[in-house]
Design a protein around this motif. Sequence first.
Motif, PDB file in Angstrom:
ATOM      1  N   ARG A  20       0.833  -1.206   0.000  1.00  9.17           N
ATOM      2  CA  ARG A  20       0.000   0.000   0.000  1.00  9.17           C
ATOM      3  C   ARG A  20       0.868   1.256   0.000  1.00  9.17           C
ATOM      4  NH1 ARG A  20      -5.309   0.104   1.914  1.00  9.17           N
ATOM      5  NH2 ARG A  20      -4.796   1.909   3.189  1.00  9.17           N
ATOM      6  N   GLU A  21       1.844   1.287   0.884  1.00 11.63           N
ATOM      7  CA  GLU A  21       2.690   2.476   0.972  1.00 11.63           C
ATOM      8  C   GLU A  21       3.489   2.676  -0.309  1.00 11.63           C
ATOM      9  OE1 GLU A  21       2.706   4.938   3.164  1.00 11.63           O
ATOM     10  OE2 GLU A  21       0.949   3.848   3.874  1.00 11.63           O
ATOM     11  N   GLN A  22       3.954   1.590  -0.892  1.00 13.26           N
ATOM     12  CA  GLN A  22       4.697   1.683  -2.144  1.00 13.26           C
ATOM     13  C   GLN A  22       3.815   2.249  -3.258  1.00 13.26           C
ATOM     14  OE1 GLN A  22       6.218  -2.086  -3.478  1.00 13.26           O
ATOM     15  NE2 GLN A  22       7.288  -1.219  -5.246  1.00 13.26           N
ATOM     16  N   LEU A  23       2.597   1.739  -3.358  1.00 13.75           N
ATOM     17  CA  LEU A  23       1.685   2.192  -4.407  1.00 13.75           C
ATOM     18  C   LEU A  23       1.162   3.601  -4.139  1.00 13.75           C
ATOM     19  CD1 LEU A  23      -0.318  -1.112  -4.995  1.00 13.75           C
ATOM     20  CD2 LEU A  23       1.368  -0.087  -6.536  1.00 13.75           C
ATOM     21  N   PHE A  24       0.865   3.922  -2.871  1.00 14.13           N
ATOM     22  CA  PHE A  24       0.391   5.266  -2.541  1.00 14.13           C
ATOM     23  C   PHE A  24       1.483   6.304  -2.808  1.00 14.13           C
ATOM     24  CE2 PHE A  24      -2.939   3.824   0.842  1.00 14.13           C
ATOM     25  CZ  PHE A  24      -3.761   3.383  -0.179  1.00 14.13           C
TER      26      PHE A  24
ATOM     27  N   ARG B 239       3.496  10.708  -6.396  1.00 19.62           N
ATOM     28  CA  ARG B 239       4.515  11.263  -7.303  1.00 19.62           C
ATOM     29  C   ARG B 239       3.951  11.488  -8.702  1.00 19.62           C
ATOM     30  NH1 ARG B 239       7.434   7.355  -4.471  1.00 19.62           N
ATOM     31  NH2 ARG B 239       7.452   5.893  -6.236  1.00 19.62           N
ATOM     32  N   VAL B 240       3.174  10.527  -9.203  1.00 19.47           N
ATOM     33  CA  VAL B 240       2.575  10.668 -10.537  1.00 19.47           C
ATOM     34  C   VAL B 240       1.588  11.826 -10.547  1.00 19.47           C
ATOM     35  CG1 VAL B 240       1.102   9.577 -12.276  1.00 19.47           C
ATOM     36  CG2 VAL B 240       2.896   8.239 -11.152  1.00 19.47           C
ATOM     37  N   LEU B 241       0.757  11.922  -9.494  1.00 23.41           N
ATOM     38  CA  LEU B 241      -0.247  12.984  -9.427  1.00 23.41           C
ATOM     39  C   LEU B 241       0.418  14.358  -9.418  1.00 23.41           C
ATOM     40  CD1 LEU B 241      -3.196  13.851  -9.078  1.00 23.41           C
ATOM     41  CD2 LEU B 241      -2.918  13.522  -6.608  1.00 23.41           C
ATOM     42  N   LEU B 242       1.465  14.514  -8.624  1.00 23.48           N
ATOM     43  CA  LEU B 242       2.152  15.807  -8.550  1.00 23.48           C
ATOM     44  C   LEU B 242       2.875  16.143  -9.852  1.00 23.48           C
ATOM     45  CD1 LEU B 242       3.604  15.585  -4.935  1.00 23.48           C
ATOM     46  CD2 LEU B 242       1.743  17.059  -5.724  1.00 23.48           C
ATOM     47  N   ARG B 243       3.380  15.123 -10.514  1.00 27.77           N
ATOM     48  CA  ARG B 243       4.155  15.362 -11.744  1.00 27.77           C
ATOM     49  C   ARG B 243       3.267  15.528 -12.968  1.00 27.77           C
ATOM     50  NH1 ARG B 243       7.075  10.764 -11.820  1.00 27.77           N
ATOM     51  NH2 ARG B 243       5.628   9.765 -13.268  1.00 27.77           N
ATOM     52  N   ASP B 244       2.254  14.660 -13.102  1.00 25.44           N
ATOM     53  CA  ASP B 244       1.488  14.576 -14.346  1.00 25.44           C
ATOM     54  C   ASP B 244       0.038  15.016 -14.225  1.00 25.44           C
ATOM     55  OD1 ASP B 244       3.800  13.505 -15.484  1.00 25.44           O
ATOM     56  OD2 ASP B 244       3.231  11.467 -14.938  1.00 25.44           O
ATOM     57  N   GLY B 245      -0.421  15.283 -13.006  1.00 24.18           N
ATOM     58  CA  GLY B 245      -1.796  15.722 -12.826  1.00 24.18           C
ATOM     59  C   GLY B 245      -2.796  14.572 -12.858  1.00 24.18           C
TER      60      GLY B 245
ATOM     61  N   PHE C 141      -6.527  -4.324  -4.297  1.00 23.76           N
ATOM     62  CA  PHE C 141      -7.641  -3.378  -4.314  1.00 23.76           C
ATOM     63  C   PHE C 141      -8.688  -3.869  -5.306  1.00 23.76           C
ATOM     64  CE2 PHE C 141      -3.793  -1.124  -3.175  1.00 23.76           C
ATOM     65  CZ  PHE C 141      -4.182  -0.405  -2.049  1.00 23.76           C
ATOM     66  N   THR C 142      -9.951  -3.558  -5.026  1.00 23.32           N
ATOM     67  CA  THR C 142     -11.036  -4.061  -5.868  1.00 23.32           C
ATOM     68  C   THR C 142     -10.897  -3.582  -7.309  1.00 23.32           C
ATOM     69  OG1 THR C 142     -12.393  -2.188  -5.149  1.00 23.32           O
ATOM     70  CG2 THR C 142     -12.669  -4.259  -3.965  1.00 23.32           C
ATOM     71  N   ASP C 143     -10.549  -2.314  -7.478  1.00 20.69           N
ATOM     72  CA  ASP C 143     -10.332  -1.733  -8.804  1.00 20.69           C
ATOM     73  C   ASP C 143      -9.560  -0.434  -8.614  1.00 20.69           C
ATOM     74  OD1 ASP C 143     -12.223   0.170  -7.956  1.00 20.69           O
ATOM     75  OD2 ASP C 143     -13.864  -0.862  -8.971  1.00 20.69           O
ATOM     76  N   PHE C 144      -9.318   0.284  -9.694  1.00 22.91           N
ATOM     77  CA  PHE C 144      -8.464   1.464  -9.590  1.00 22.91           C
ATOM     78  C   PHE C 144      -9.140   2.588  -8.800  1.00 22.91           C
ATOM     79  CE2 PHE C 144      -6.215   5.217 -11.573  1.00 22.91           C
ATOM     80  CZ  PHE C 144      -5.018   5.004 -10.890  1.00 22.91           C
ATOM     81  N   ASP C 145     -10.445   2.782  -8.956  1.00 23.73           N
ATOM     82  CA  ASP C 145     -11.117   3.812  -8.178  1.00 23.73           C
ATOM     83  C   ASP C 145     -11.134   3.466  -6.691  1.00 23.73           C
ATOM     84  OD1 ASP C 145     -12.013   5.994  -9.963  1.00 23.73           O
ATOM     85  OD2 ASP C 145     -13.041   4.364 -11.001  1.00 23.73           O
ATOM     86  N   GLY C 146     -11.229   2.175  -6.380  1.00 25.38           N
ATOM     87  CA  GLY C 146     -11.120   1.759  -4.984  1.00 25.38           C
ATOM     88  C   GLY C 146      -9.741   2.082  -4.427  1.00 25.38           C
ATOM     89  N   PHE C 147      -8.714   1.848  -5.241  1.00 24.13           N
ATOM     90  CA  PHE C 147      -7.349   2.215  -4.850  1.00 24.13           C
ATOM     91  C   PHE C 147      -7.241   3.722  -4.614  1.00 24.13           C
ATOM     92  CE2 PHE C 147      -3.429   4.096  -6.558  1.00 24.13           C
ATOM     93  CZ  PHE C 147      -2.507   3.641  -5.613  1.00 24.13           C
TER      94      PHE C 147
ATOM     95  N   ASP D 297      -6.077   8.053   2.928  1.00 23.71           N
ATOM     96  CA  ASP D 297      -4.798   7.920   3.624  1.00 23.71           C
ATOM     97  C   ASP D 297      -4.122   9.274   3.740  1.00 23.71           C
ATOM     98  OD1 ASP D 297      -2.423   6.049   4.495  1.00 23.71           O
ATOM     99  OD2 ASP D 297      -1.568   7.467   3.045  1.00 23.71           O
ATOM    100  N   ARG D 298      -4.143  10.065   2.660  1.00 19.76           N
ATOM    101  CA  ARG D 298      -3.515  11.394   2.694  1.00 19.76           C
ATOM    102  C   ARG D 298      -4.293  12.340   3.600  1.00 19.76           C
ATOM    103  NH1 ARG D 298       0.107   8.038   1.321  1.00 19.76           N
ATOM    104  NH2 ARG D 298       1.789   8.909   0.066  1.00 19.76           N
ATOM    105  N   VAL D 299      -5.599  12.172   3.703  1.00 22.36           N
ATOM    106  CA  VAL D 299      -6.377  12.977   4.651  1.00 22.36           C
ATOM    107  C   VAL D 299      -5.962  12.629   6.086  1.00 22.36           C
ATOM    108  CG1 VAL D 299      -8.682  13.372   5.597  1.00 22.36           C
ATOM    109  CG2 VAL D 299      -8.345  13.327   3.124  1.00 22.36           C
ATOM    110  N   ASP D 300      -5.824  11.338   6.369  1.00 26.80           N
ATOM    111  CA  ASP D 300      -5.429  10.910   7.712  1.00 26.80           C
ATOM    112  C   ASP D 300      -4.068  11.488   8.104  1.00 26.80           C
ATOM    113  OD1 ASP D 300      -7.726   9.473   8.056  1.00 26.80           O
ATOM    114  OD2 ASP D 300      -6.835   7.530   7.538  1.00 26.80           O
ATOM    115  N   ARG D 301      -3.214  11.707   7.123  1.00 32.74           N
ATOM    116  CA  ARG D 301      -1.883  12.237   7.411  1.00 32.74           C
ATOM    117  C   ARG D 301      -1.908  13.698   7.849  1.00 32.74           C
ATOM    118  NH1 ARG D 301       2.768   9.435   3.812  1.00 32.74           N
ATOM    119  NH2 ARG D 301       1.995   7.302   3.936  1.00 32.74           N
TER     120      ARG D 301
END
Length: 205
Positions: free
Chosen positions: A11-15, A20-26, A50-56, A63-67
């Motif tokens: 999870r941490e690896q994928l999150f 990084r992708v979101l910040l770089r590529d939107g 994860f069930t699917d990509f939207d679930g991920f 997770d980022r909100v919890d942080r």
Amino acid sequence: MPTGVHLRDVREQLFGAAERVLLRDGPSGLTSRAVTTEAGCAKGVLHRHFTDFDGFLAEFVLDRVDRMDPQAAALREAAGTGTVVGNLTDALVAVFSSVAVAIVPLVTFRDELRARLRQAWPAGVPVLTEACVMVAGYLTAERDLGRIAADAEVDTLAATLIGTGHLLHADRTGTAPERAALHRVVTTVLAGVLRGERPGRPRVD
């Protein structure tokens, strides 16, 4: 069957890769293939956990909100110390320097993601809503201490601060506003409710 420790590692690896992708590529660049490529793992790894990509994505956003919890706790503990304007300026800098700004367009970009998030987050946009709660909690503490007016509408003030801060940071491809710009926002919004405080000049760092 993977162990709990292994699952947390994945999870941490994928999150981390998704951030990084979101910040770089939107938002448009955030695909399952982009995430697994960034993480250096096979595409099937994501779908095994994860069930699917939207679930991920929903779990990633939450997770980022919890942080934000440690930041909210630190802001509450700052009540009664320093200056109200300085404390809130630091808090806004921290919120809008994080992945928070990029998460907002991600949520608005994907209809199915919003539907998934509604199951755990019935109203508002995650991150911005949490930031409003954080600021309102701090302002309530300062109101109780007498550093802002007893009749101050803390929820309205918090929403105004977070909304204005988001507008200043909305263009992820542009230059981020300087701390002084956020300081001016906080000073202006709180001008009518501060008690016994002279905002002074903002730091330039």
